[in-house]
Motif scaffolding. Structure first.
Motif, PDB file in Angstrom:
ATOM      1  N   ASP A 185     -25.777   7.582  16.248  1.00  0.00           N
ATOM      2  CA  ASP A 185     -25.695   8.137  17.608  1.00  0.00           C
ATOM      3  C   ASP A 185     -25.762   7.045  18.665  1.00  0.00           C
ATOM      4  O   ASP A 185     -25.325   7.232  19.791  1.00  0.00           O
ATOM      5  CB  ASP A 185     -26.864   9.107  17.844  1.00  0.00           C
ATOM      6  CG  ASP A 185     -26.627  10.454  17.169  1.00  0.00           C
ATOM      7  OD1 ASP A 185     -25.452  10.767  16.865  1.00  0.00           O
ATOM      8  OD2 ASP A 185     -27.621  11.182  16.938  1.00  0.00           O
ATOM      9  N   GLU A 186     -26.366   5.925  18.280  1.00  0.00           N
ATOM     10  CA  GLU A 186     -26.584   4.856  19.263  1.00  0.00           C
ATOM     11  C   GLU A 186     -25.355   3.985  19.482  1.00  0.00           C
ATOM     12  O   GLU A 186     -25.345   3.139  20.366  1.00  0.00           O
ATOM     13  CB  GLU A 186     -27.763   3.972  18.812  1.00  0.00           C
ATOM     14  CG  GLU A 186     -27.512   3.042  17.621  1.00  0.00           C
ATOM     15  CD  GLU A 186     -27.625   3.711  16.244  1.00  0.00           C
ATOM     16  OE1 GLU A 186     -27.265   4.902  16.117  1.00  0.00           O
ATOM     17  OE2 GLU A 186     -28.034   3.032  15.287  1.00  0.00           O
ATOM     18  N   LEU A 187     -24.324   4.178  18.668  1.00  0.00           N
ATOM     19  CA  LEU A 187     -23.220   3.215  18.668  1.00  0.00           C
ATOM     20  C   LEU A 187     -22.172   3.522  19.731  1.00  0.00           C
ATOM     21  O   LEU A 187     -21.769   4.679  19.920  1.00  0.00           O
ATOM     22  CB  LEU A 187     -22.543   3.197  17.297  1.00  0.00           C
ATOM     23  CG  LEU A 187     -23.463   2.845  16.126  1.00  0.00           C
ATOM     24  CD1 LEU A 187     -22.686   2.907  14.808  1.00  0.00           C
ATOM     25  CD2 LEU A 187     -24.092   1.476  16.314  1.00  0.00           C
ATOM     26  N   ARG A 200     -23.647  -1.773  20.739  1.00  0.00           N
ATOM     27  CA  ARG A 200     -22.229  -1.752  20.345  1.00  0.00           C
ATOM     28  C   ARG A 200     -22.113  -1.764  18.813  1.00  0.00           C
ATOM     29  O   ARG A 200     -22.908  -2.389  18.134  1.00  0.00           O
ATOM     30  CB  ARG A 200     -21.511  -2.940  20.963  1.00  0.00           C
ATOM     31  CG  ARG A 200     -21.535  -2.856  22.490  1.00  0.00           C
ATOM     32  CD  ARG A 200     -20.519  -3.749  23.149  1.00  0.00           C
ATOM     33  NE  ARG A 200     -20.619  -3.616  24.593  1.00  0.00           N
ATOM     34  CZ  ARG A 200     -21.288  -4.462  25.388  1.00  0.00           C
ATOM     35  NH1 ARG A 200     -21.888  -5.524  24.874  1.00  0.00           N
ATOM     36  NH2 ARG A 200     -21.338  -4.250  26.687  1.00  0.00           N
ATOM     37  N   ASP A 201     -21.145  -1.045  18.355  1.00  0.00           N
ATOM     38  CA  ASP A 201     -20.856  -1.000  16.915  1.00  0.00           C
ATOM     39  C   ASP A 201     -20.309  -2.355  16.493  1.00  0.00           C
ATOM     40  O   ASP A 201     -19.181  -2.705  16.836  1.00  0.00           O
ATOM     41  CB  ASP A 201     -19.823   0.111  16.654  1.00  0.00           C
ATOM     42  CG  ASP A 201     -19.308   0.093  15.218  1.00  0.00           C
ATOM     43  OD1 ASP A 201     -19.961  -0.525  14.357  1.00  0.00           O
ATOM     44  OD2 ASP A 201     -18.260   0.733  14.982  1.00  0.00           O
ATOM     45  N   SER A 202     -21.119  -3.106  15.783  1.00  0.00           N
ATOM     46  CA  SER A 202     -20.640  -4.414  15.311  1.00  0.00           C
ATOM     47  C   SER A 202     -20.232  -4.349  13.844  1.00  0.00           C
ATOM     48  O   SER A 202     -19.369  -5.095  13.397  1.00  0.00           O
ATOM     49  CB  SER A 202     -21.726  -5.470  15.483  1.00  0.00           C
ATOM     50  OG  SER A 202     -22.811  -5.186  14.626  1.00  0.00           O
ATOM     51  N   PRO A 296     -26.409  -0.329   4.397  1.00  0.00           N
ATOM     52  CA  PRO A 296     -27.330  -0.125   5.510  1.00  0.00           C
ATOM     53  C   PRO A 296     -26.630  -0.452   6.828  1.00  0.00           C
ATOM     54  O   PRO A 296     -25.628  -1.167   6.849  1.00  0.00           O
ATOM     55  CB  PRO A 296     -28.445  -1.132   5.241  1.00  0.00           C
ATOM     56  CG  PRO A 296     -28.219  -1.667   3.873  1.00  0.00           C
ATOM     57  CD  PRO A 296     -26.799  -1.426   3.519  1.00  0.00           C
ATOM     58  N   GLY A 297     -27.179   0.065   7.914  1.00  0.00           N
ATOM     59  CA  GLY A 297     -26.525  -0.130   9.206  1.00  0.00           C
ATOM     60  C   GLY A 297     -26.793  -1.475   9.841  1.00  0.00           C
ATOM     61  O   GLY A 297     -25.975  -1.970  10.620  1.00  0.00           O
ATOM     62  N   ASN A 298     -27.932  -2.050   9.531  1.00  0.00           N
ATOM     63  CA  ASN A 298     -28.231  -3.335  10.158  1.00  0.00           C
ATOM     64  C   ASN A 298     -27.090  -4.305   9.906  1.00  0.00           C
ATOM     65  O   ASN A 298     -26.629  -4.443   8.767  1.00  0.00           O
ATOM     66  CB  ASN A 298     -29.539  -3.906   9.596  1.00  0.00           C
ATOM     67  CG  ASN A 298     -30.717  -3.527  10.460  1.00  0.00           C
ATOM     68  OD1 ASN A 298     -30.656  -3.650  11.685  1.00  0.00           O
ATOM     69  ND2 ASN A 298     -31.776  -3.052   9.828  1.00  0.00           N
TER      70      ASN A 298
HETATM   71  P1  AMP Z   1     -29.437   2.762   9.810  1.00  0.00           P
HETATM   72  O1  AMP Z   1     -29.037   2.105   8.541  1.00  0.00           O
HETATM   73  O2  AMP Z   1     -28.464   3.786  10.277  1.00  0.00           O
HETATM   74  O3  AMP Z   1     -30.841   3.290   9.729  1.00  0.00           O
HETATM   75  O4  AMP Z   1     -29.451   1.625  10.914  1.00  0.00           O
HETATM   76  C1  AMP Z   1     -30.322   0.534  10.813  1.00  0.00           C
HETATM   77  C2  AMP Z   1     -30.259  -0.330  12.064  1.00  0.00           C
HETATM   78  O5  AMP Z   1     -28.947  -0.861  12.219  1.00  0.00           O
HETATM   79  C3  AMP Z   1     -30.526   0.398  13.348  1.00  0.00           C
HETATM   80  O6  AMP Z   1     -31.234  -0.477  14.215  1.00  0.00           O
HETATM   81  C4  AMP Z   1     -29.155   0.686  13.899  1.00  0.00           C
HETATM   82  O7  AMP Z   1     -29.137   0.820  15.303  1.00  0.00           O
HETATM   83  C5  AMP Z   1     -28.395  -0.515  13.469  1.00  0.00           C
HETATM   84  N1  AMP Z   1     -26.991  -0.206  13.252  1.00  0.00           N
HETATM   85  C6  AMP Z   1     -26.538   0.844  12.526  1.00  0.00           C
HETATM   86  N2  AMP Z   1     -25.197   0.856  12.488  1.00  0.00           N
HETATM   87  C7  AMP Z   1     -24.796  -0.201  13.220  1.00  0.00           C
HETATM   88  C8  AMP Z   1     -23.510  -0.701  13.572  1.00  0.00           C
HETATM   89  N3  AMP Z   1     -22.389  -0.117  13.143  1.00  0.00           N
HETATM   90  N4  AMP Z   1     -23.453  -1.797  14.360  1.00  0.00           N
HETATM   91  C9  AMP Z   1     -24.595  -2.384  14.779  1.00  0.00           C
HETATM   92  N5  AMP Z   1     -25.818  -1.959  14.471  1.00  0.00           N
HETATM   93  C10 AMP Z   1     -25.928  -0.867  13.711  1.00  0.00           C
END
Ligand code: AMP
Ligand code: MG
Length: 407
Positions: A185-187, A200-202, A296-298
């Motif tokens: 949701d934060e992207l 930003r979605d990186s 993972p999202g990080n």
């Molecule tokens: P998650 O794996 O969804 O729990 O995300 C873990 C961390 O990575 C959180 O701080 C997210 O905000 C960040 N994150 C998730 N997806 C992305 C993305 N596509 N680009 C940058 N940061 C992200």
């Protein structure tokens, strides 16, 4: 489903599921960087005919036993021209590099060993040895020789060689089509201004770039909020691809819906969680026979997981046999954090020391959210699971990141 497995197990489980894609034939001009799907056997001798290695004069040895010898020059033959099939005794032809050497000629005397007369003769000043400066047919490649093996990468020199062998349509493995779906949701998009609570979605652009780096085609790169319906929609689109990569939402957070959606759609999970840092909550499974990676999202975690697991799978699909990069020994220049029980992929800067050995240090704080740790690195330091600490002077294994040396 296996849980919390070792790095080696994770890699083995993934690669067991991966085979090469189908074969296609593409124009040579597009083949660079791809891998040959078939061995290439030369139809021809290379060079195809005896030809001159230097500019000079094609002579019979009998005519040049006594030097200086004056010979009549009866023809000029350039590359691409055909020489006279016979010449009278005491005569020769002027020949240029690459021109066919006629059967009667036994040596090419380089122009530097001669003096041209004004009356259509040339004075030969030194006695050549038999076959001097004649490149024999098949010297490089013999007709019927197997020159390339299947799986070999088509490098620029290989492109030149394939052209030489007349391979205008090159059999290669199809490029894997990859779908990249980032969730959160934060992207927001790179083009959007930052607003409170958003980043930003990186991972989307980054993972796409990594996929292209290993020769895959990014069929879909889509960013979706943590919304079950939208993730489902993205999944249906992603199923057009050969490989599905999700980033974010694979952990145990309240909004980690990716695993749930993939579960509901029938994904057969083969493992979840790897004993590694970064990237612990990574998941891998099969859906409709296609590999599905839940990263993972990080951003650093997703980049490392892609590099260590997705990229080898993509290489294997394109015919590469050895999909893991070679490792090199290096000396840690300074202590770097480590704890037992997890394999650390510490981002490093490696350099050769004056003693010829490699030295490496980490890129500073290694949080999986810290871009600088990845962007500034030229290598990955492998700190194995069992290792309890990593003091200065420790001998470690590193691998160069793929972009450290140009592709
Ligand atoms: P998650 O794996 O969804 O729990 O995300 C873990 C961390 O990575 C959180 O701080 C997210 O905000 C960040 N994150 C998730 N997806 C992305 C993305 N596509 N680009 C940058 N940061 C992200
Ligand atoms: Mg998330």
């Amino acid at each position: 489903m296996r849980e919390f497995i070792s790095v080696e197990e994770a890699r083995r489980i993934i690669l067991e599921q991966i085979s090469t894609l189908s074969v296609e034939r593409i124009p040579l001009a597009e083949a660079q960087g791809r891998r040959l799907a078939e061995a290439i056997v030369s139809r021809d001798n290379i060079p195809p005919f005896p030809n001159a290695a230097m500019d000079g004069y094609a002579v019979r040895l009998a005519d040049v036993q006594q030097v200086p010898a004056a010979l009549r020059v009866i023809a000029d033959v350039g590359a691409g021209q055909l020489p006279p099939e016979t010449v009278p005794p005491g005569s020769c032809i002027r020949i240029m590099t690459g021109a066919p050497v006629p059967a009667w000629a036994e040596a090419v005397v380089p122009v530097e060993w001669t003096e041209l007369g004004s009356d259509g003769t040339v004075r030969i000043l030194q006695v050549p040895t038999a076959s001097a400066n004649i490149r024999p047919p098949g010297q490089d490649v013999r007709a019927g020789e197997r020159f390339f093996e299947a799986g070999q990468r088509i490098t620029p020199p290989a492109v030149a060689m394939l052209a030489t062998l007349g391979v205008a349509e090159v059999p290669v493995y199809r490029q894997p089509r990859v779908a990249i779906v980032t969730t959160g949701d934060e992207l927001i998009d790179a083009s959007q201004p930052l607003t409170p609570g958003h980043i930003r979605d990186s991972a989307g652009p980054g993972l796409s770039a990594q996929a292209r780096w290993v020769g895959a085609e990014v069929m879909l790169q889509r960013r979706v909020p943590d919304d079950r319906g939208l993730i489902e929609q993205a999944l249906e689109q992603a199923l057009e691809a050969d490989v599905l990569v999700f980033s974010g939402g694979v952990s145990v957070g309240l909004y980690d819906l990716v695993r749930q959606v993939l579960d509901a759609r029938g994904t057969q999970w083969l493992f979840w969680k790897v004993r590694q840092r970064p990237g612990k909550p990574m998941a891998f499974g099969l859906l409709e026979g296609k590999p599905v990676f839940g990263l993972p999202g990080n951003p650093v975690s997703s980049a490392i997981c892609f590099d260590q697991y997705v990229a080898p799978a993509l290489r294997r699909m394109q015919g590469q046999q050895e999909v893991l990069r070679p490792r090199f020994s290096a000396i840690l220049e300074a202590p770097t954090p480590k704890k037992a029980g997890l394999h650390f992929f510490t981002r490093g800067v490696a350099r050769p020391g004056a003693d010829g050995r490699l030295y490496v240090r980490d890129t500073g704080p290694q949080g999986s959210n810290l871009y600088h740790s990845m962007v500034r690195a030229n290598s990955l330091i492998h700190l194995p699971e069992a290792l309890e600490e990593a003091p200065a002077g420790l001998e470690v294994q590193i691998e160069w990141l793929p972009w450290t040396i140009e592709p």
